[in-house]
Design an enzyme around this catalytic site. Structure first.
Site, PDB file in Angstrom:
ATOM      1  N   ASP A   1      37.187   2.050  -7.582  1.00 25.35           N
ATOM      2  CA  ASP A   1      37.070   2.632  -8.920  1.00 25.35           C
ATOM      3  C   ASP A   1      35.646   2.663  -9.466  1.00 25.35           C
ATOM      4  OD1 ASP A   1      39.767   3.036  -8.927  1.00 25.35           O
ATOM      5  OD2 ASP A   1      40.226   1.171  -9.977  1.00 25.35           O
TER       6      ASP A   1
ATOM      7  N   HIS B   1       8.462   2.914   3.630  1.00 25.78           N
ATOM      8  CA  HIS B   1       9.612   2.991   2.720  1.00 25.78           C
ATOM      9  C   HIS B   1      10.370   1.664   2.680  1.00 25.78           C
ATOM     10  CE1 HIS B   1       9.651   7.657   3.169  1.00 25.78           C
ATOM     11  NE2 HIS B   1       8.770   7.232   2.300  1.00 25.78           N
TER      12      HIS B   1
ATOM     13  N   ASP C   1       5.313  -0.119  -5.264  1.00 22.12           N
ATOM     14  CA  ASP C   1       5.417   1.311  -5.567  1.00 22.12           C
ATOM     15  C   ASP C   1       6.656   1.451  -6.424  1.00 22.12           C
ATOM     16  OD1 ASP C   1       5.730   4.046  -5.633  1.00 22.12           O
ATOM     17  OD2 ASP C   1       5.359   4.349  -3.497  1.00 22.12           O
TER      18      ASP C   1
ATOM     19  N   ASP D   1       5.399   7.569 -10.999  1.00 21.79           N
ATOM     20  CA  ASP D   1       5.313   7.128  -9.594  1.00 21.79           C
ATOM     21  C   ASP D   1       3.967   6.433  -9.416  1.00 21.79           C
ATOM     22  OD1 ASP D   1       5.489   6.835  -6.868  1.00 21.79           O
ATOM     23  OD2 ASP D   1       5.426   8.987  -6.401  1.00 21.79           O
TER      24      ASP D   1
ATOM     25  N   HIS E   1       0.322   9.490   5.883  1.00 23.90           N
ATOM     26  CA  HIS E   1       0.995  10.387   4.932  1.00 23.90           C
ATOM     27  C   HIS E   1      -0.035  11.221   4.183  1.00 23.90           C
ATOM     28  CE1 HIS E   1       0.033   7.727   1.485  1.00 23.90           C
ATOM     29  NE2 HIS E   1       0.427   6.703   2.230  1.00 23.90           N
TER      30      HIS E   1
ATOM     31  N   HIS F   1       1.997  14.563  -4.024  1.00 26.88           N
ATOM     32  CA  HIS F   1       3.110  15.510  -4.122  1.00 26.88           C
ATOM     33  C   HIS F   1       3.259  15.886  -5.582  1.00 26.88           C
ATOM     34  CE1 HIS F   1       5.386  12.009  -5.588  1.00 26.88           C
ATOM     35  NE2 HIS F   1       4.848  11.343  -4.572  1.00 26.88           N
TER      36      HIS F   1
ATOM     37  N   HIS G   1       9.646  13.511  -5.987  1.00 19.52           N
ATOM     38  CA  HIS G   1       9.006  14.534  -5.157  1.00 19.52           C
ATOM     39  C   HIS G   1       9.476  15.851  -5.753  1.00 19.52           C
ATOM     40  CE1 HIS G   1       8.406  11.736  -1.423  1.00 19.52           C
ATOM     41  NE2 HIS G   1       7.794  11.310  -2.503  1.00 19.52           N
TER      42      HIS G   1
ATOM     43  N   GLU H   1      -2.394   9.453  -4.019  1.00 17.63           N
ATOM     44  CA  GLU H   1      -1.943   8.170  -3.465  1.00 17.63           C
ATOM     45  C   GLU H   1      -2.426   7.892  -2.044  1.00 17.63           C
ATOM     46  OE1 GLU H   1       2.304   8.127  -2.386  1.00 17.63           O
ATOM     47  OE2 GLU H   1       2.522   9.961  -3.556  1.00 17.63           O
TER      48      GLU H   1
ATOM     49  N   TYR I   1      -2.855   1.337   6.180  1.00 12.97           N
ATOM     50  CA  TYR I   1      -1.822   0.405   6.649  1.00 12.97           C
ATOM     51  C   TYR I   1      -2.219  -0.054   8.046  1.00 12.97           C
ATOM     52  CZ  TYR I   1       0.105   3.352   3.032  1.00 12.97           C
ATOM     53  OH  TYR I   1       0.268   4.072   1.867  1.00 12.97           O
TER      54      TYR I   1
ATOM     55  N   ARG J   1      -1.923   0.756  -0.825  1.00  8.22           N
ATOM     56  CA  ARG J   1      -1.844   2.116  -1.379  1.00  8.22           C
ATOM     57  C   ARG J   1      -2.183   2.016  -2.857  1.00  8.22           C
ATOM     58  NH1 ARG J   1       2.616   3.408   0.494  1.00  8.22           N
ATOM     59  NH2 ARG J   1       4.133   3.002  -1.149  1.00  8.22           N
TER      60      ARG J   1
ATOM     61  N   GLU K   1      -1.782   4.508  -6.189  1.00  8.28           N
ATOM     62  CA  GLU K   1      -1.154   5.787  -6.559  1.00  8.28           C
ATOM     63  C   GLU K   1      -1.146   5.971  -8.069  1.00  8.28           C
ATOM     64  OE1 GLU K   1       3.039   6.092  -5.538  1.00  8.28           O
ATOM     65  OE2 GLU K   1       2.902   8.271  -5.639  1.00  8.28           O
TER      66      GLU K   1
END
Ligand code: GLY
Ligand code: MN
Ligand code: MN
Length: 433
Positions: A35, A238, A255, A266, A345, A349, A356, A379, A383, A400, A402
């Site tokens: 439910d 990620h 992030d 972001d 990367h 974006h 995104h 960003e 790494y 990173r 950003e």
């Protein structure tokens, strides 16, 4: 409720369609188990055109000489409202949100047959959802069945998202105000994380601090799953487990951005768990920060989408050579793509209702030009996984940085500037003098 911005958007869409009928459903509720449902989030296109937040709703927009917009939504239901809360029902929804007509959602199929009669085209998000695709084919077949009564069926199906993506790409004053606020709340959350972190705490505790700051300022949810990645976890792009302990001497990459009234922020910041960057961490950090400054410097009206990325890459390539991660010349590293071992990367974006966000990045094969009112992230990162030939003192450093950037007449505005970013700002925020 001031529904003018939504009626204006519907009018603009109808003008650009010129003729035909657009059908834009909102998102379904998604069951989690038995439910329980996942927290409800409307469809961005639907909300952009209506401001209406209930599930089980569809906007139908008739363009051409006799334009009209129609909402299909749930009916009032006294019993369900006891369990689930208020629902507008067609009559109140029509008045409150400024539709020409509103009807119960159960009437959609029957009415579509009439609404599509003698129309040249159906504008639809074909391919996004097979159940809706099948339903649209059902409407078209029902209209075709009327051919001997002299009724013509639409001969074209167009993707309504093509026009909507371009509209959503340029943000209005109202949208920018909401995004500015989402950016401020998210910046405050990163400041809180910096102040709360210490060795021995866990990634999920810091995630909770961030969520606390989002919700206490009225943001409805995180705009995406928060990444709270200590030490080597920062090299997993990620990483969302957020389950590990935080260790003295490690960095923490966060992030995270909130969603406020349908708009995302972001932000990524990377800071030391113990409040003080080591020499090696600082070297890599300063390189990424310089790359970000170069990229932000390239954000201006008329620049190409790819300019900020290229600006960041130049600085990163030089920095990677200086750090002993890559060898050779900057041009050589860029040409061979050797930098991709440490930066795999792109530098940003579009940002808007979706993290995104929608909008083409190329036009006729060329990177598109930046225009005032566009919002993008900047960003860059680095790494460094352990590996042969990789200087050992840099292993497992993942960084990173950003920010969210609005293109303006004067250049650009960093919407997330309140999140501390330089080594000195971060160390001061963390309470290390
Ligand atoms: N947080 C998702 C991204 O940075 O693209
Ligand atoms: Mn991003
Ligand atoms: Mn991000």
């Amino acid at each position: 409720m001031n529904y003018q911005i939504y009626t204006q958007r519907r009018r603009r869409l109808a003008e650009q369609m010129q003729a035909g009928v657009a059908v834009i459903p909102t998102a379904p509720e998604r069951p989690r188990n038995r439910d329980s449902s996942y927290p409800y989030r409307f469809d961005s296109y639907f909300h952009y055109l209506t401001g209406f937040g209930e599930p089980e709703a569809v906007l139908v927009l008739v363009a051409g000489a006799a334009p009209k917009n129609i909402l299909f939504c749930r009916e009032k239901n006294a019993e369900r409202e006891v369990w689930d809360g208020f629902r507008y029902g067609p009559e109140a929804a029509s008045e409150t949100f400024g539709f020409d007509e509103a009807h119960p959602i159960a009437m959609l199929d029957e009415m579509m047959t009439k609404l599509l009669a003698d129309q040249p085209s159906l504008h639809f998000h074909r391919g996004a959802d097979s159940a809706w695709d099948a339903r649209a084919v059902g409407w078209l077949n029902a209209v075709r069945a009327e051919v001997r009564n002299g009724i013509a069926a639409p001969s074209a199906i167009r993707d309504v998202r093509v026009l909507l993506d371009e509209m959503r790409l340029i943000k209005s004053t109202e949208e920018i105000a909401t995004m500015r606020r989402a950016a401020e709340i998210s910046s405050a959350a990163h400041r809180r994380a910096m102040q709360q972190v210490r060795p021995g705490r866990h990634e999920y505790e810091i995630e909770a601090e961030i969520l606390h700051e989002f919700r206490r300022h009225g943001a409805q949810a995180p705009a995406y799953s928060s990444i709270v990645a200590g030490g080597a976890n920062a090299c997993v792009l990620h990483y969302v487990d957020n389950s590990d302990g935080l260790r003295d001497g490690d960095l923490l990459l966060i992030d995270a951005g909130c969603e406020l009234d349908g708009y995302a922020a972001d932000i990524t910041r990377t800071f030391p768990v113990n409040g003080r960057y080591s020499a090696a961490q600082k070297d890599v950090y300063e390189m990424v920060l310089a790359a970000q400054a170069a990229a932000i410097g390239a954000v201006k009206i008329g620049a190409s989408w790819d300019d900020p990325h290229q600006a960041a890459l130049k600085v990163l390539a030089q920095g990677m050579i200086d750090l002993g991660l890559c060898t050779g010349s900057v041009d050589g590293v860029l040409e061979s793509g050797d930098y991709k071992r440490f930066y795999m990367h792109k530098t940003g974006h579009w940002l808007g209702m979706d993290v995104h966000d929608v909008g083409d990045y190329k036009k006729s094969g060329e990177w598109r030009k930046l225009e005032a009112g566009m919002v993008l992230t900047v960003e860059p990162g680095c790494y460094i996984r352990p590996g042969e030939g990789v200087p050992e003192h840099l292993w497992n450093i993942g960084i990173r940085i950003e920010d969210d950037v609005l293109v303006t007449a004067l250049g650009c505005e960093v919407l997330t500037a309140a999140a501390p970013k330089t080594v000195a700002e971060i160390e001061a925020t963390m309470g290390v003098a």
